[in-house]
Design an enzyme around this catalytic site. Structure first.
Site, PDB file in Angstrom:
ATOM      1  N   CYS A  34     -59.525  42.643  20.098  1.00  0.00           N
ATOM      2  CA  CYS A  34     -60.203  42.982  21.457  1.00  0.00           C
ATOM      3  C   CYS A  34     -60.994  44.448  21.558  1.00  0.00           C
ATOM      4  CB  CYS A  34     -59.436  42.739  22.624  1.00  0.00           C
ATOM      5  SG  CYS A  34     -60.257  42.787  24.152  1.00  0.00           S
ATOM      6  N   ASP A  57     -58.566  35.227  14.508  1.00  0.00           N
ATOM      7  CA  ASP A  57     -58.552  36.970  14.047  1.00  0.00           C
ATOM      8  C   ASP A  57     -58.370  37.127  12.484  1.00  0.00           C
ATOM      9  OD1 ASP A  57     -58.826  37.267  16.669  1.00  0.00           O
ATOM     10  OD2 ASP A  57     -56.869  38.163  17.085  1.00  0.00           O
ATOM     11  N   LYS A  79     -62.933  40.475  17.557  1.00  0.00           N
ATOM     12  CA  LYS A  79     -61.888  39.626  17.171  1.00  0.00           C
ATOM     13  C   LYS A  79     -61.199  39.143  18.754  1.00  0.00           C
ATOM     14  CE  LYS A  79     -60.300  40.913  12.459  1.00  0.00           C
ATOM     15  NZ  LYS A  79     -60.845  39.497  12.064  1.00  0.00           N
ATOM     16  N   THR A  80     -61.408  38.285  19.453  1.00  0.00           N
ATOM     17  CA  THR A  80     -61.285  37.959  20.699  1.00  0.00           C
ATOM     18  C   THR A  80     -61.026  36.145  20.563  1.00  0.00           C
ATOM     19  OG1 THR A  80     -63.552  37.281  21.114  1.00  0.00           O
ATOM     20  CG2 THR A  80     -62.771  39.337  21.640  1.00  0.00           C
ATOM     21  N   ALA A  81     -60.176  35.834  21.900  1.00  0.00           N
ATOM     22  CA  ALA A  81     -59.856  34.404  21.947  1.00  0.00           C
ATOM     23  C   ALA A  81     -61.402  33.888  22.277  1.00  0.00           C
ATOM     24  CB  ALA A  81     -59.053  34.408  22.965  1.00  0.00           C
ATOM     25  N   ALA A  82     -62.277  34.710  22.922  1.00  0.00           N
ATOM     26  CA  ALA A  82     -63.597  34.012  23.377  1.00  0.00           C
ATOM     27  C   ALA A  82     -64.350  33.845  22.039  1.00  0.00           C
ATOM     28  CB  ALA A  82     -64.351  35.169  23.929  1.00  0.00           C
ATOM     29  N   CYS A  97     -65.440  40.215  26.157  1.00  0.00           N
ATOM     30  CA  CYS A  97     -64.386  41.122  26.528  1.00  0.00           C
ATOM     31  C   CYS A  97     -64.503  41.337  27.986  1.00  0.00           C
ATOM     32  CB  CYS A  97     -64.833  42.322  25.698  1.00  0.00           C
ATOM     33  SG  CYS A  97     -63.466  43.238  25.508  1.00  0.00           S
TER      34      CYS A  97
HETATM   35  C1  LIG Z   1     -53.842  43.581  24.346  1.00  0.00           C
HETATM   36  C2  LIG Z   1     -55.119  42.596  24.104  1.00  0.00           C
HETATM   37  C3  LIG Z   1     -55.934  42.384  24.945  1.00  0.00           C
HETATM   38  C4  LIG Z   1     -56.654  41.186  24.685  1.00  0.00           C
HETATM   39  N1  LIG Z   1     -57.822  40.715  25.305  1.00  0.00           N
HETATM   40  C5  LIG Z   1     -58.648  39.693  25.224  1.00  0.00           C
HETATM   41  C6  LIG Z   1     -59.549  39.479  25.895  1.00  0.00           C
HETATM   42  O1  LIG Z   1     -59.718  40.121  27.243  1.00  0.00           O
HETATM   43  N2  LIG Z   1     -60.315  38.491  25.731  1.00  0.00           N
HETATM   44  C7  LIG Z   1     -60.393  37.822  24.679  1.00  0.00           C
HETATM   45  O2  LIG Z   1     -61.229  36.890  24.438  1.00  0.00           O
HETATM   46  N3  LIG Z   1     -59.508  38.129  23.634  1.00  0.00           N
HETATM   47  C8  LIG Z   1     -58.516  39.092  23.939  1.00  0.00           C
HETATM   48  N4  LIG Z   1     -57.584  39.701  22.970  1.00  0.00           N
HETATM   49  C9  LIG Z   1     -57.706  38.992  21.654  1.00  0.00           C
HETATM   50  C10 LIG Z   1     -57.066  37.702  21.480  1.00  0.00           C
HETATM   51  O3  LIG Z   1     -55.763  37.766  22.116  1.00  0.00           O
HETATM   52  C11 LIG Z   1     -57.113  37.160  20.199  1.00  0.00           C
HETATM   53  O4  LIG Z   1     -58.280  37.309  19.765  1.00  0.00           O
HETATM   54  C12 LIG Z   1     -56.662  35.624  19.896  1.00  0.00           C
HETATM   55  O5  LIG Z   1     -55.376  35.598  20.230  1.00  0.00           O
HETATM   56  C13 LIG Z   1     -56.715  35.449  18.586  1.00  0.00           C
HETATM   57  O6  LIG Z   1     -56.205  34.095  18.089  1.00  0.00           O
HETATM   58  P1  LIG Z   1     -55.796  33.655  16.717  1.00  0.00           P
HETATM   59  O7  LIG Z   1     -54.919  32.435  16.952  1.00  0.00           O
HETATM   60  O8  LIG Z   1     -56.756  33.958  15.775  1.00  0.00           O
HETATM   61  O9  LIG Z   1     -54.538  34.677  16.446  1.00  0.00           O
HETATM   62  P2  LIG Z   1     -53.320  35.129  17.081  1.00  0.00           P
HETATM   63  O10 LIG Z   1     -52.949  35.061  18.520  1.00  0.00           O
HETATM   64  O11 LIG Z   1     -52.692  36.313  16.478  1.00  0.00           O
HETATM   65  O12 LIG Z   1     -52.230  34.050  16.422  1.00  0.00           O
HETATM   66  C14 LIG Z   1     -51.732  33.966  15.409  1.00  0.00           C
HETATM   67  C15 LIG Z   1     -50.203  33.417  15.259  1.00  0.00           C
HETATM   68  O13 LIG Z   1     -49.888  33.265  13.837  1.00  0.00           O
HETATM   69  C16 LIG Z   1     -48.586  33.668  14.045  1.00  0.00           C
HETATM   70  N5  LIG Z   1     -47.943  34.081  12.472  1.00  0.00           N
HETATM   71  C17 LIG Z   1     -48.105  35.321  12.023  1.00  0.00           C
HETATM   72  N6  LIG Z   1     -47.788  35.002  10.581  1.00  0.00           N
HETATM   73  C18 LIG Z   1     -47.129  34.003  10.744  1.00  0.00           C
HETATM   74  C19 LIG Z   1     -46.576  33.254   9.353  1.00  0.00           C
HETATM   75  N7  LIG Z   1     -46.308  33.656   8.139  1.00  0.00           N
HETATM   76  N8  LIG Z   1     -46.310  31.953   9.648  1.00  0.00           N
HETATM   77  C20 LIG Z   1     -46.264  31.353  10.827  1.00  0.00           C
HETATM   78  N9  LIG Z   1     -47.123  32.113  11.810  1.00  0.00           N
HETATM   79  C21 LIG Z   1     -47.415  33.317  11.612  1.00  0.00           C
HETATM   80  C22 LIG Z   1     -48.294  34.777  14.791  1.00  0.00           C
HETATM   81  O14 LIG Z   1     -46.999  34.841  15.232  1.00  0.00           O
HETATM   82  C23 LIG Z   1     -49.418  34.271  16.154  1.00  0.00           C
HETATM   83  O15 LIG Z   1     -48.672  33.599  17.053  1.00  0.00           O
HETATM   84  C24 LIG Z   1     -56.775  40.499  23.309  1.00  0.00           C
HETATM   85  C25 LIG Z   1     -55.980  40.905  22.371  1.00  0.00           C
HETATM   86  C26 LIG Z   1     -54.823  41.895  22.894  1.00  0.00           C
HETATM   87  C27 LIG Z   1     -53.921  42.386  21.687  1.00  0.00           C
END
Ligand SMILES: Cc1cc2nc3c(=O)[nH]c(=O)nc-3n(C[C@H](O)[C@H](O)[C@H](O)COP(=O)(O)OP(=O)(O)OC[C@H]3O[C@@H](n4cnc5c(N)ncnc54)[C@H](O)[C@@H]3O)c2cc1C
Length: 287
Positions: free
Chosen positions: A37, A174, A182-185, A217
């Site tokens: 984010c 991400d 890197k965002t959930a969006a 964001c």
């Molecule tokens: C403080 C903060 C604010 C944010 N604000 C926003 C916002 O306003 N808008 C927005 O769009 N995005 C926002 N984001 C970003 C958003 O949270 C991420 O981009 C999103 O969660 C990415 O999803 P993902 O599934 O790719 O990764 P993640 O959510 O990081 O999920 C990865 C998962 O894999 C798991 N994992 C890691 N290693 C292993 C392993 N070896 N075995 C099994 N599991 C494992 C982790 O525990 C985690 O649960 C924010 C992030 C933060 C930290």
């Protein structure tokens, strides 16, 4: 010392914030890219400033924001507005500074300068509250796999999300190498592309590019106000709503605290793929 980047400790940020009083020194950090984010490290700066303003002690406190990058935000259209907002609160922004040490007992933070002129110079600053946005990396299991580029991210095509060396591998979120924020969006827009392309492969049809780098964001600039930054590759601004995307608005705040959780839990996680289209024809994105 607190960090919104630690799920276990995020509520402690609020405890720290409530303890600030007249004369307090609050210090905030933004690490080198990439990090989760692009706005999260600075959202808390504005919310802290706004809380102090509400209490009538903002002008008696000092807020210093140390940013690794030479700019406050990667998209110039929004950076211009954010610089003004920081100035409005009296937040001092220090560019090209990287946090390298914290002394908890002495309540000091040490930063290394990263600009060409001052590279390697260090400064140590005292704090009453330190909000840290830590440096971030892919998980070790991914970094040590054959799927990654030199920096450790899963190496995929930035439009099709297909792996560049292993065609039957797709990656989203991400952990991949695409140069979007890197965002959930972003994940929300990448997921349907990955699904379509897997179906294309199964049907022996060509894989298509479909992801345009969309990220969003919601930049909380005050309690009840937000700049809803939406953009694609190249820093092109792509607002979904017919509002001036450069202006703070209560609608963005509502979306952040109510709309997005609803969308996340009820639609995204359940695999629904329909979402409003963003407006790629927006013309206000001149540098
Ligand atoms: C403080 C903060 C604010 C944010 N604000 C926003 C916002 O306003 N808008 C927005 O769009 N995005 C926002 N984001 C970003 C958003 O949270 C991420 O981009 C999103 O969660 C990415 O999803 P993902 O599934 O790719 O990764 P993640 O959510 O990081 O999920 C990865 C998962 O894999 C798991 N994992 C890691 N290693 C292993 C392993 N070896 N075995 C099994 N599991 C494992 C982790 O525990 C985690 O649960 C924010 C992030 C933060 C930290």
């Amino acid at each position: 010392m607190c960090s919104n980047y630690s799920p276990e400790h995020v509520t402690y940020t609020w405890d720290c914030l409530q303890r600030l009083k007249s004369g307090s020194r609050a210090v905030f950090t933004q690490p080198p890219l990439p990090f989760k984010c692009p706005g999260a490290p600075q959202k808390i700066v504005y919310l802290t400033a706004d809380r102090l303003r509400q209490q009538g002690i903002l002008k008696d406190c000092s807020l210093n924001y140390y940013v690794h990058a030479p700019v406050i935000f990667g998209v110039p259209f929004f950076a211009r507005e954010l610089v003004k907002i920081a100035a409005r609160y009296g937040i001092k922004v220090h560019y090209q500074h990287n946090l390298v040490a914290v002394d908890g007992s002495m309540k000091t933070a040490t930063f290394e300068k990263v600009s060409e002129q001052n590279k390697g110079e260090r400064i140590t600053v005292p704090f009453d509250m330190l909000h840290v946005s830590p440096p971030q990396s892919p998980p070790d299991e991914i970094k040590s796999s054959p799927l990654v580029n030199a920096a450790g991210w899963v190496e995929v095509n930035q439009n099709s999300m297909q792996h560049v060396r292993y065609p039957n591998v797709f990656s989203l979120g991400d952990v991949n190498s695409t140069p979007n924020s890197k965002t959930a969006a972003a994940v929300r827009k990448q997921a349907p592309v990955v699904v379509d392309n897997i179906l294309h492969m199964m049907g022996k049809r060509a894989v298509e590019g479909g992801y345009d780098g969309y990220a969003s964001c919601p930049l909380t600039t005050a309690f009840g106000k937000d700049i809803l930054a939406e953009f694609i590759y190249g820093g092109k601004v792509t607002p979904t709503l017919p509002l001036n995307p450069a202006k703070e608005h209560w609608v963005g705040w509502w979306i952040k605290v109510t709309g997005l959780p609803l969308m996340y839990w009820n639609y995204m996680l359940k695999g629904y793929v329909w979402f409003p289209k963003h407006n790629t024809a927006f013309k206000g994105d001149v540098a």
